[in-house]
Design a protein around this motif. Sequence first.
Motif, short mmCIF file in Angstrom:
data_model
loop_
_atom_site.label_atom_id
_atom_site.label_comp_id
_atom_site.label_asym_id
_atom_site.label_seq_id
_atom_site.Cartn_x
_atom_site.Cartn_y
_atom_site.Cartn_z
N LEU A 63 -101.27 -49.80 65.42
CA LEU A 63 -102.60 -50.12 65.36
C LEU A 63 -103.89 -49.52 65.25
O LEU A 63 -104.56 -49.79 64.02
CB LEU A 63 -102.34 -51.05 66.71
CG LEU A 63 -103.99 -52.21 65.87
CD1 LEU A 63 -104.32 -52.79 64.95
CD2 LEU A 63 -104.27 -52.70 67.53
N ARG A 64 -103.83 -48.81 65.86
CA ARG A 64 -104.60 -47.51 65.95
C ARG A 64 -104.50 -46.66 64.44
O ARG A 64 -106.10 -46.35 64.34
CB ARG A 64 -104.83 -46.44 66.73
CG ARG A 64 -104.84 -46.76 68.20
CD ARG A 64 -104.61 -45.67 69.17
NE ARG A 64 -105.18 -46.34 70.66
CZ ARG A 64 -105.81 -47.12 71.29
NH1 ARG A 64 -107.37 -47.07 70.01
NH2 ARG A 64 -106.50 -47.74 72.09
N LEU A 65 -103.38 -46.32 64.41
CA LEU A 65 -104.56 -45.91 62.80
C LEU A 65 -104.67 -45.90 61.65
O LEU A 65 -105.14 -46.09 60.94
CB LEU A 65 -102.29 -44.80 62.14
CG LEU A 65 -101.11 -43.58 63.59
CD1 LEU A 65 -99.90 -44.20 62.57
CD2 LEU A 65 -102.76 -42.77 62.70
N ILE A 66 -104.05 -47.29 61.49
CA ILE A 66 -104.70 -48.76 60.69
C ILE A 66 -105.98 -48.66 60.74
O ILE A 66 -106.94 -49.08 60.00
CB ILE A 66 -103.88 -50.00 60.87
CG1 ILE A 66 -102.42 -49.66 60.42
CG2 ILE A 66 -105.10 -50.79 60.14
CD1 ILE A 66 -101.64 -50.75 60.42
N ALA A 67 -106.51 -48.55 61.58
CA ALA A 67 -108.56 -49.35 61.97
C ALA A 67 -108.19 -47.89 62.41
O ALA A 67 -110.12 -47.80 62.09
CB ALA A 67 -108.35 -49.43 64.06
N TYR A 68 -108.45 -46.70 62.05
CA TYR A 68 -108.63 -45.47 61.78
C TYR A 68 -109.46 -45.52 60.27
O TYR A 68 -109.99 -44.86 60.36
CB TYR A 68 -107.53 -44.60 62.68
CG TYR A 68 -109.03 -42.99 62.07
CD1 TYR A 68 -109.92 -42.21 63.11
CD2 TYR A 68 -108.01 -42.38 60.80
CE1 TYR A 68 -110.77 -40.65 62.20
CE2 TYR A 68 -108.73 -41.15 60.58
CZ TYR A 68 -109.89 -40.42 61.68
OH TYR A 68 -110.53 -38.76 61.03
#
Length: 90
Positions: free
Chosen positions: A74-79
Amino acid sequence: MDKEIYSIEGIDIEVEKIDKTDADAVRRKMAYAFKIIRAQSGMNRKDFSAWLGIPYRTMQEWELGRRAMPEYVLRLIAYKVQMEKERGNL
């Protein structure tokens, strides 16, 4: 109903405050955050899955809260969404 701000890589999402011991609530929070991030990209599920290279069915399961998404994903996609928006590509 208490609200809290869930900040993921510079994207602030207002979510319902949850009991941290409730695994289903954590999964629902992640699903909601994923849906908001996808909406900020301006893409539908099919386009978003193709853009990220993630199978459509996997994304659908994550977004509907049927399967747990790893928080680091989720953090990678948000980034990625945040960086592409800043560059003007979204």
